[in-house]
Design an enzyme around this catalytic site. Structure first.
Site, PDB file in Angstrom:
ATOM      1  N   TRP A 104       1.107   8.706   1.890  1.00  0.00           N
ATOM      2  CA  TRP A 104       2.469   8.318   1.537  1.00  0.00           C
ATOM      3  C   TRP A 104       3.440   9.481   1.744  1.00  0.00           C
ATOM      4  CZ3 TRP A 104       5.709   4.927   1.995  1.00  0.00           C
ATOM      5  CH2 TRP A 104       6.732   4.607   1.116  1.00  0.00           C
ATOM      6  N   THR A 109       0.516  -5.407  -2.767  1.00  0.00           N
ATOM      7  CA  THR A 109      -0.656  -4.677  -3.269  1.00  0.00           C
ATOM      8  C   THR A 109      -1.816  -5.609  -3.589  1.00  0.00           C
ATOM      9  OG1 THR A 109       0.933  -3.160  -4.278  1.00  0.00           O
ATOM     10  CG2 THR A 109      -1.351  -2.841  -4.858  1.00  0.00           C
ATOM     11  N   ASN A 157      -6.449  -0.198  -4.657  1.00  0.00           N
ATOM     12  CA  ASN A 157      -6.702  -0.870  -5.931  1.00  0.00           C
ATOM     13  C   ASN A 157      -7.417  -2.199  -5.703  1.00  0.00           C
ATOM     14  OD1 ASN A 157      -5.154   0.791  -8.098  1.00  0.00           O
ATOM     15  ND2 ASN A 157      -3.730   0.658  -6.383  1.00  0.00           N
ATOM     16  N   LYS A 193       1.670  -2.888 -11.494  1.00  0.00           N
ATOM     17  CA  LYS A 193       1.179  -3.831 -10.467  1.00  0.00           C
ATOM     18  C   LYS A 193      -0.170  -3.376  -9.947  1.00  0.00           C
ATOM     19  CE  LYS A 193       2.283  -0.953  -6.992  1.00  0.00           C
ATOM     20  NZ  LYS A 193       1.343  -0.208  -6.163  1.00  0.00           N
ATOM     21  N   SER A 214      -4.551  -1.789   0.279  1.00  0.00           N
ATOM     22  CA  SER A 214      -4.499  -1.433  -1.141  1.00  0.00           C
ATOM     23  C   SER A 214      -5.853  -0.933  -1.636  1.00  0.00           C
ATOM     24  CB  SER A 214      -4.064  -2.647  -1.975  1.00  0.00           C
ATOM     25  OG  SER A 214      -4.270  -2.395  -3.352  1.00  0.00           O
ATOM     26  N   LYS A 247       3.379   6.540  -7.902  1.00  0.00           N
ATOM     27  CA  LYS A 247       3.415   5.320  -8.702  1.00  0.00           C
ATOM     28  C   LYS A 247       2.386   5.422  -9.819  1.00  0.00           C
ATOM     29  CE  LYS A 247       5.030   2.431  -4.873  1.00  0.00           C
ATOM     30  NZ  LYS A 247       4.785   1.250  -4.008  1.00  0.00           N
ATOM     31  N   VAL A 273      -7.495   8.283  -4.981  1.00  0.00           N
ATOM     32  CA  VAL A 273      -7.087   7.954  -6.343  1.00  0.00           C
ATOM     33  C   VAL A 273      -6.798   6.454  -6.459  1.00  0.00           C
ATOM     34  CG1 VAL A 273      -5.381   8.344  -8.150  1.00  0.00           C
ATOM     35  CG2 VAL A 273      -6.141  10.250  -6.721  1.00  0.00           C
ATOM     36  N   GLU A 328      -5.007   4.282  -8.725  1.00  0.00           N
ATOM     37  CA  GLU A 328      -4.066   4.392  -9.846  1.00  0.00           C
ATOM     38  C   GLU A 328      -4.234   3.274 -10.870  1.00  0.00           C
ATOM     39  OE1 GLU A 328      -2.252   6.844 -10.548  1.00  0.00           O
ATOM     40  OE2 GLU A 328      -1.575   7.872  -8.741  1.00  0.00           O
ATOM     41  N   ALA A 376       1.761   3.088   3.102  1.00  0.00           N
ATOM     42  CA  ALA A 376       1.961   4.267   3.948  1.00  0.00           C
ATOM     43  C   ALA A 376       1.549   3.989   5.386  1.00  0.00           C
ATOM     44  CB  ALA A 376       1.155   5.446   3.391  1.00  0.00           C
TER      45      ALA A 376
END
Length: 333
Positions: free
Chosen positions: A11, A244, A252, A187, A250, A103, A275, A277, A136
């Site tokens: 990012w 996302t 996540n 989110k 994503s 974020k 990471v 998040e 990104a």
């Protein structure tokens, strides 16, 4: 304008390239010397496959690069924002605008990241949060994208808008910093849950339900913290949630897929290799919801799966068999 981007992940690198494209003097900072050397020599970032780093992009591991910069972006993972801001503080140019593009919410304090930055650098530096549906990988490939710049300082928000705007990157502004930052952070929890649904083999109906009711929970907590309801219907809310929860970009969602397929949460986070998040934000969401007395059954269920070892299938059943409700709290009032 002279600008430093602190954080050489995907990012931070994508935004550094965008600013460079817009004619600015840009330096990309990495906290590891060996990483900065690798980026300088290879002129590629493994997190932005196929996107070259022009020679005009300066790359360093020296935090004093923020000196004389009129704008400084903090693009580190959320857990590193405080230490990075603290490192940069002695070198900051008076009045430099600080832009948080990370974020998350700080886990130990439950503070938003703009508050963390402001706490570390003190007065004299306007702080702006930049957020929205913006992978990104796609920004790096110059895919048309829109985001929102949020600040209590209108001039600072407009400056950021001017710095980033071009024919393929559109920026809106708002003064609802709380709403924008909470939408960005929470989110990720819902996206992780969406991945679990995918891993369990559930369908589009399930994901649509999860996203809709998840957004309701995010907005409920956001309003309790001073955010505005309409912000969650915008780019930093539903926009970021859609991208996302539905994209394999994503991390996540990808982590959630592993968990849904039976991988223990901690192992799934490690397997992603970056990471995640949403894993940390689930703990923060529970803390804030408990503190403010806000009902967030999906976030609570995510916490049980991630931190208490609960089986995702049983959690889905419990959520589906909760007491009957009206969809809107205003119904029949």
């Amino acid at each position: 304008m002279k600008i430093a981007v602190l954080g050489s992940g995907g990012w931070g690198t994508a935004l550094a390239l965008l600013l460079l494209e817009n004619g600015h003097d840009v330096t990309l900072w990495s906290y590891k010397e060996e990483e900065s050397v690798r980026l300088r020599e290879s002129r590629t970032n493994r997190l932005l496959s196929g996107v070259p780093l022009p020679e005009a992009l300066k790359i360093t591991a020296d935090i004093s690069c923020v000196n004389e910069c009129e704008a400084v972006l903090l693009a580190t993972p959320s857990f590193a924002v405080r230490t990075t801001a603290r490192q940069a503080k002695p070198f900051l140019h008076p009045g430099a605008v600080l832009v948080s593009v990370s974020k998350g919410v700080e886990q130990d304090t439950s503070l938003t990241l703009t508050d963390v930055i402001a706490q570390e650098v003190g007065e004299g530096h306007p702080v702006v949060a930049l957020s929205g549906p913006s992978h990104a990988e796609e920004v790096g490939r110059k895919v048309p994208t829109a985001v929102v710049a949020a600040s209590r300082d209108k001039a600072a928000a407009q400056l950021v808008q001017d710095l980033f705007m071009n024919p393929r990157f559109r920026v809106y502004i708002t003064d609802d910093v709380v709403g924008v930052e909470l939408g960005a952070a929470l989110k990720n929890v819902i996206a992780l849950c969406a991945g679990v649904c995918d891993g369990l083999g559930l369908g589009d109906n399930t994901k649509a339900m999860l996203m809709t009711r998840g957004l309701t929970e995010i907005a409920r907590l956001g309003e309790a913290m001073g955010g505005r309801k309409e912000t969650f219907a915008g780019l930093a809310g539903v926009g970021d949630l859609i991208v996302t929860c539905t994209s394999m970009h994503s991390r996540n969602r990808r982590c959630g897929i592993l968990i849904g397929k039976g991988t223990p949460p901690e192992e799934a986070v490690k397997e992603i290799g970056m990471v995640v998040e949403g894993y940390y934000a689930a703990s923060t969401a529970k803390t804030l919801a408990d503190k403010l007395g806000v009902e967030m059954p999906i976030a609570a269920a995510a916490y049980e799966v991630l931190y208490q070892g609960k089986d995702p299938k049983s959690v889905v059943k419990e959520l589906m068999t909760r007491d009957r409700k009206s969809e809107s709290e205003e119904s029949w009032v």
